[in-house]
Design an enzyme around this catalytic site. Structure first.
Site, PDB file in Angstrom:
ATOM      1  N   ASP A 147       0.859  -1.177   0.000  1.00 42.19           N
ATOM      2  CA  ASP A 147       0.000   0.000   0.000  1.00 42.19           C
ATOM      3  C   ASP A 147       0.898   1.230   0.000  1.00 42.19           C
ATOM      4  OD1 ASP A 147      -2.614   1.329   0.298  1.00 42.19           O
ATOM      5  OD2 ASP A 147      -1.827   1.960   2.237  1.00 42.19           O
ATOM      6  N   GLU A 186      -1.344  -1.342  -6.130  1.00 39.26           N
ATOM      7  CA  GLU A 186      -2.542  -0.740  -6.700  1.00 39.26           C
ATOM      8  C   GLU A 186      -2.189  -0.096  -8.037  1.00 39.26           C
ATOM      9  OE1 GLU A 186      -5.412   0.933  -3.289  1.00 39.26           O
ATOM     10  OE2 GLU A 186      -3.322   1.508  -3.085  1.00 39.26           O
ATOM     11  N   ASP A 243      -3.275   0.807   6.985  1.00 37.99           N
ATOM     12  CA  ASP A 243      -2.441   0.602   5.796  1.00 37.99           C
ATOM     13  C   ASP A 243      -2.101  -0.876   5.602  1.00 37.99           C
ATOM     14  OD1 ASP A 243      -2.437   3.342   5.298  1.00 37.99           O
ATOM     15  OD2 ASP A 243      -0.645   3.666   6.523  1.00 37.99           O
TER      16      ASP A 243
END
Ligand SMILES: [Zn+2]
Length: 260
Positions: A25, A109, A207
């Site tokens: 993340d 991501e 997170d």
């Protein structure tokens, strides 16, 4: 200027640690937090550099356009920014090296990151564009190297045989990594995730929770491609054998739901 160099390095057939996977993340508070619970971050700009840069900005504002003093000031500003950019690059390379050495699969991501190195380096190319010069340092402080980390991971992955996967970032921060429940209320604060689903109550660092969702989605996208050597579709799975894989396959329509 950039060079393309053939280093004759070949990605190993198999990663040294097959079956390992991690989600990363990328954040504003911490540059990178992994699903293993590792927090990777460092300050890219020192206090002294901030001060010096601000003084140079003031000097630049007072200097005459086209003067030798102005050129010297600009060069000094670029040197400060160059150090900041180098530090960020070192950080990304180190983090990428550590993570790819430990993991066969790395999930990130799919963020619309831009290569900020040109703008964040604060290179004062056009005297007179004072806005850009003023923003330079703030931008550099805010720049956590998201794009650069991705590039570094892709580079390091070639040497370890790591597979880099980008996943849909939707709901990764709102979803419970333990039960899959999604609500924006799950995020109690910037740092704390606490699941509101009845009977769950899973709580952890927000997170890390997001990184676990990213790891799960990465694993799903790989198995959906049949890359793990398993070409059976979910429908052909024997019914009633509630293995982790079966549950995972059943949920594969929603790649963000983690199965732990
Ligand atoms: Zn939950």
């Amino acid at each position: 200027m950039s060079f393309l160099v053939e280093d004759r390095a070949e990605a190993p057939e198999q990663h040294a640690k097959p079956g390992t996977a991690v989600g990363i993340d990328r954040g504003v508070r911490f540059a990178a937090v992994t699903s293993d619970g590792d927090f990777h971050d460092r300050a890219f700009v020192t206090g002294g550099e901030s001060l010096r840069y601000r003084r140079l900005q003031q000097r630049l504002a007072r200097s005459k356009k086209g003067s030798a003093n102005r050129r010297k000031t600009v060069a000094a500003m670029n040197r400060v920014m160059g150090r900041v950019t180098d530090r960020r690059g070192d950080f990304c390379a180190q983090v990428a090296g550590r993570i790819t050495a430990k993991n066969e699969l790395v999930a990130l991501e799919d963020l619309k990151t831009r290569n900020m190195s040109a703008s964040a380096s604060g290179t004062v190319a056009e005297p007179g564009r004072r806005v850009a010069q003023k923003r330079g340092l703030n931008k550099a402080i805010l720049n956590k190297g998201w794009h650069r980390l991705e590039q570094a991971l892709a580079g390091a992955a070639r040497y370890t045989g790591t597979r880099l996967v980008k996943v849909n970032p939707a709901y990764t921060s709102q979803r419970c990594s333990a039960c899959g429940f999604v609500t924006e209320n799950n995020r109690e604060s910037q740092a704390v995730f606490r699941c509101k689903a009845a009977g769950c109550g899973h709580a952890e660092n927000a997170d890390v929770n997001a990184a676990k969702n990213i790891r799960y989605a990465g694993g799903q996208s790989v198995s959906a491609c049949g890359d793990l050597g398993d070409t059976r579709s979910a429908k052909q799975e024997p019914v009633g054998r509630a293995t982790g894989r079966t549950r995972a396959a059943a949920r594969s329509a929603d790649p963000g739901i983690p199965v732990l």
